[in-house]
Each structure stands twice: as C-alpha cells, then as structure tokens.
Write an enzyme that holds these catalytic residues in place. Sequence first.
Site, short mmCIF file in Angstrom:
data_model
loop_
_atom_site.label_atom_id
_atom_site.label_comp_id
_atom_site.label_asym_id
_atom_site.label_seq_id
_atom_site.Cartn_x
_atom_site.Cartn_y
_atom_site.Cartn_z
N ASN A 155 0.84 -1.20 0.00
CA ASN A 155 0.00 0.00 0.00
C ASN A 155 0.88 1.25 0.00
O ASN A 155 2.10 1.14 -0.03
CB ASN A 155 -0.96 -0.03 1.19
N ASP A 183 -4.15 -6.22 4.77
CA ASP A 183 -5.21 -7.07 5.32
C ASP A 183 -5.25 -8.43 4.64
O ASP A 183 -5.79 -9.38 5.19
CB ASP A 183 -6.58 -6.37 5.16
O1 PMT Z 1 2.95 6.03 6.58
P1 PMT Z 1 2.32 7.33 6.13
O2 PMT Z 1 2.55 7.58 4.66
O3 PMT Z 1 2.73 8.50 6.99
O4 PMT Z 1 0.73 7.20 6.29
C1 PMT Z 1 0.15 7.14 7.56
C2 PMT Z 1 -1.01 6.12 7.63
C3 PMT Z 1 -2.14 6.59 6.75
C4 PMT Z 1 -0.52 4.74 7.17
C5 PMT Z 1 -1.44 6.05 9.14
O5 PMT Z 1 -1.88 7.32 9.53
C6 PMT Z 1 -2.56 5.04 9.35
O6 PMT Z 1 -3.73 5.32 9.23
N1 PMT Z 1 -2.17 3.79 9.71
C7 PMT Z 1 -3.06 2.64 9.91
C8 PMT Z 1 -3.52 2.10 8.60
C9 PMT Z 1 -4.43 0.87 8.75
O7 PMT Z 1 -3.97 -0.19 8.51
O8 PMT Z 1 -5.62 1.11 9.19
P2 PMT Z 1 -6.78 -0.01 9.38
O9 PMT Z 1 -7.99 0.80 9.69
O10 PMT Z 1 -6.80 -0.90 8.20
O11 PMT Z 1 -6.32 -0.85 10.63
C10 PMT Z 1 -6.74 -0.56 11.96
C11 PMT Z 1 -5.60 -0.83 12.92
O12 PMT Z 1 -5.30 -2.23 12.94
C12 PMT Z 1 -4.32 -0.14 12.57
O13 PMT Z 1 -3.76 0.37 13.76
C13 PMT Z 1 -3.46 -1.23 11.97
O14 PMT Z 1 -2.07 -0.99 12.21
C14 PMT Z 1 -3.95 -2.48 12.68
N2 PMT Z 1 -3.87 -3.70 11.87
C15 PMT Z 1 -4.46 -3.77 10.65
C16 PMT Z 1 -4.41 -4.96 9.92
C17 PMT Z 1 -3.70 -6.05 10.44
N3 PMT Z 1 -3.60 -7.20 9.78
N4 PMT Z 1 -3.12 -5.97 11.66
C18 PMT Z 1 -3.21 -4.82 12.38
O15 PMT Z 1 -2.66 -4.75 13.49
#
Ligand code: PMT
Length: 396
Positions: A210, A279
């Site tokens: 991503n 994911d």
């Molecule tokens: O790196 P940059 O270019 O500065 O961009 C920053 C960012 C947009 C990446 C950052 O601000 C951000 O939003 N990071 C989390 C992105 C994400 O994966 O969001 P999510 O809504 O899909 O996941 C929710 C949470 O679960 C997140 O804290 C993620 O780290 C965690 N997760 C997700 C999937 C997975 N398999 N395991 C996880 O632990």
Amino acid sequence: MKNERKVLRNKSILLGITGGVSAYKSIDLIRRLREEGALVTVIMTEAAKHFVTPLSLEVASQNKVFSDLYADTMAHISLPAGADIMVVAPATANTIGKFAHGIADNLLSLSFLSFKGKVVMAPAMNWRMYENPVFRKNLDTLLNLGVIQVGPEKGSLACGEEGIGRMAEVPDIIEATKGALTINDLADENILVTAGPTREYLDPVRFLSNRSSGKMGYALARAALRRGAQVTLISGPSSLPQPKGVKFIPVDAAGDMHSAVNRELVSSTILIMSAAVSDFMPAEKSGEKIDKTGKLFLKLTATPDILSAVAKKKNRPFIVGFAAETGRKLEKARKKLKHKNMDLIVFNDVTEAGSGFDVETNKVVLIDKKKESELPLLNKDDVADAILDRIVELRA
Ligand code: PMT
C-alpha cells in the site's frame, strides 16, 4: 499552520563552532535552526576560521558572530546568560579536553564555564583520536556532568580513512537539541511503534502493498524519544532515515511484523500501531517468478490481525491503533476502537487533502472511551505530539 508546535520557536541557541572540517556544515545547521524559529548566536574559535568564515556565519545567522574574548569583554557572561541551550558542533578533541578540565582560554571555553543550561555536543575527529583513552576520559567526564552527545558517525573521514568520527548529520543535531529542550514526560515508558506498509509476496519479485511511507510512525518514534521514552520502531519498507536512538527492526510482510511485535511486546508499556498492515496476502507464494501466461487469478487470504491479537493478551500494553478510512467514517473508527479493544484510536480520512498516506501532514480525530478531539491539519510531528499528549493524559 494553526496549532503548530515548534520546540525551537523563539529559543535562543548559543552555537559553538570549533576547528574541524565539518564546520562547513554549521551553515546548514544554522539555516535549519532558524527555519524552526530559533535565534542563533555563534561563538567560533580561531581554529574554526580556517574552515568557515565569520561572514558566512553572520549571513546565515543574521546575527553578530563572536570569537574575540577581548573585543567583547562581557560576552562570556552575557551570551550564555541569554541562551536557552548551548550547542557545540563540531566539537573537536581540543575543545572537549578544555571543557572537561575547566580550561577557559578562549571565548567559547569561557562561555561553557559560565553557562548554566543544557549543552549538546557533536564531536568530530579522526577515529584514532576518538578512540584515544585520554580523549575518552575527557568525553566521559562531560557526559557524567550531563552534557548530551550526538554522534559521531562511522564512515569515510576527511583524512581519507574509514572509521568513527564523522560529525552527526544536521537533522540528528537538531533532533538532539529539541530533545534537550523537551520535558521528559514519557521517561517511564517503553514504547513500541509500528510504521510503514507491509509487503505480501506472490513470488520472489512481486508483492501486494500500500501507499504508506512510514512518515506518521517515524514521527511518533522521534517524538516519543524526544520526550524521554525508550522506543522500538518496527518498520515495513520505507525510504526514511532510521531515527537515531531507537531500537530499529526492519520487517517485510505482516507475518514478520507480527513476530517482531510479539518478541518486543514483553518489555513494552505502550503499543502504537500506525503501520498500514496489509489485510490480505496471497494464499500461496510461488518459489519462482510466475510466468506470464495470460490471465492470473489470485487467491487471497487474511493476514494476522496484529493489534487484535495483542489486545487479547492478558498482560497487554496500552494500545493505540489507527483507522485509515476513505471518507469521514467516524462511526467505523468508534467500532474499531471497541471491537479491537484499543485504548485510543486515531482516525484519519486518507482521501482528504493533506491527510493520510505519503504526505507531511495529517488531519486526525483522537477517539477514546472518554473523549473525541478533532485536530486541525498539522504536520505529522505535531500530530505525533498530540497523540502522545493524550496518551499521557489517559495514563495519568
Ligand atoms: O505512513 P504514512 O505515509 O505517513 O501514512 C500514515 C497512515 C495513513 C498509514 C497512518 O496514519 C494510518 O492510518 N495507519 C493505519 C492504517 C491501517 O492499517 O488502518 P486499518 O484501519 O486498516 O487498521 C486498523 C488498525 O489495525 C491499525 O492500527 C493497523 O495498524 C492495525 N492492523 C491492521 C491490519 C492487520 N492485519 N493488523 C493490524 O494490526
């Protein structure tokens, strides 16, 4: 930018420049300090004048440059008295020796003696000198007195040799200066930060990933370090420089990140998951490059949800997650906070201008069980500090 928090704004910095080849870097150092809002006054030794001219420093600092003890008879008292911090870069073995023994035979060494605040020092010299036991004793004397050392680095030296002795890079000197001026409100914390994307390989040359650059996570790691925490940064592939002073663990795929988090968790009091963990991953990985034979159908499977797995553990740390949403889907973030059992979630709409992936700024809403606070568009360093402020409040 509204609500911008600049540690160096209006701070008066007394910059000592001594006679080393890297003195030329001080012009860039002054420029960057001034960009951060600092007022810089230079004291240079006579030896430094062989490497950089007083005029260049005067133009860069837009300030008078001092060096003659007898031309400005009270400067050794008035300049240190008016400074918030003293930075000596480059600091030669000679000057470090003088400082360590209270020898006050020039304006800089005299000013060091009369200064009552914090001193940041960037040693620079040949590796033989750096490793010399006499020098090490002098350096240790200063470190034991609370002087903050930044660098030196290993690499090719001005004399043509390889070794330790290169002056720290300018951003690292600035970071150390900011750290010295910041309250250590996270001194008791051991913070584990994840950053960047993960790569899920289809074959040895292709992967799903991503747009995460790591900027948000690296800003969090730097801010936590500045505020006194022990920091471990687990990072997916990123082109950003490794922040100095953190334990840095590079990883590739979500599975690697999961294993690294599990390993480091034992000693962590806070986990901040800012990484954009994939994911999905290919259900099968080919050991060889997949041949181009028309259409390719990929079967994907879910990656481990690292955050949820940690949240289920008995002795879990304080957990901060992020919600990267396309659109103002705050309700989804609230649900994630609950379902994933986080203590705090940072919502960012990654479709909003200046927000989310691979930009210097972010616009976030901090959501926890007690409060929601919407922040204006801020640079990621300030977003990081705002997140850490809320963590401090919640853990008080
Ligand atoms: O790196 P940059 O270019 O500065 O961009 C920053 C960012 C947009 C990446 C950052 O601000 C951000 O939003 N990071 C989390 C992105 C994400 O994966 O969001 P999510 O809504 O899909 O996941 C929710 C949470 O679960 C997140 O804290 C993620 O780290 C965690 N997760 C997700 C999937 C997975 N398999 N395991 C996880 O632990």
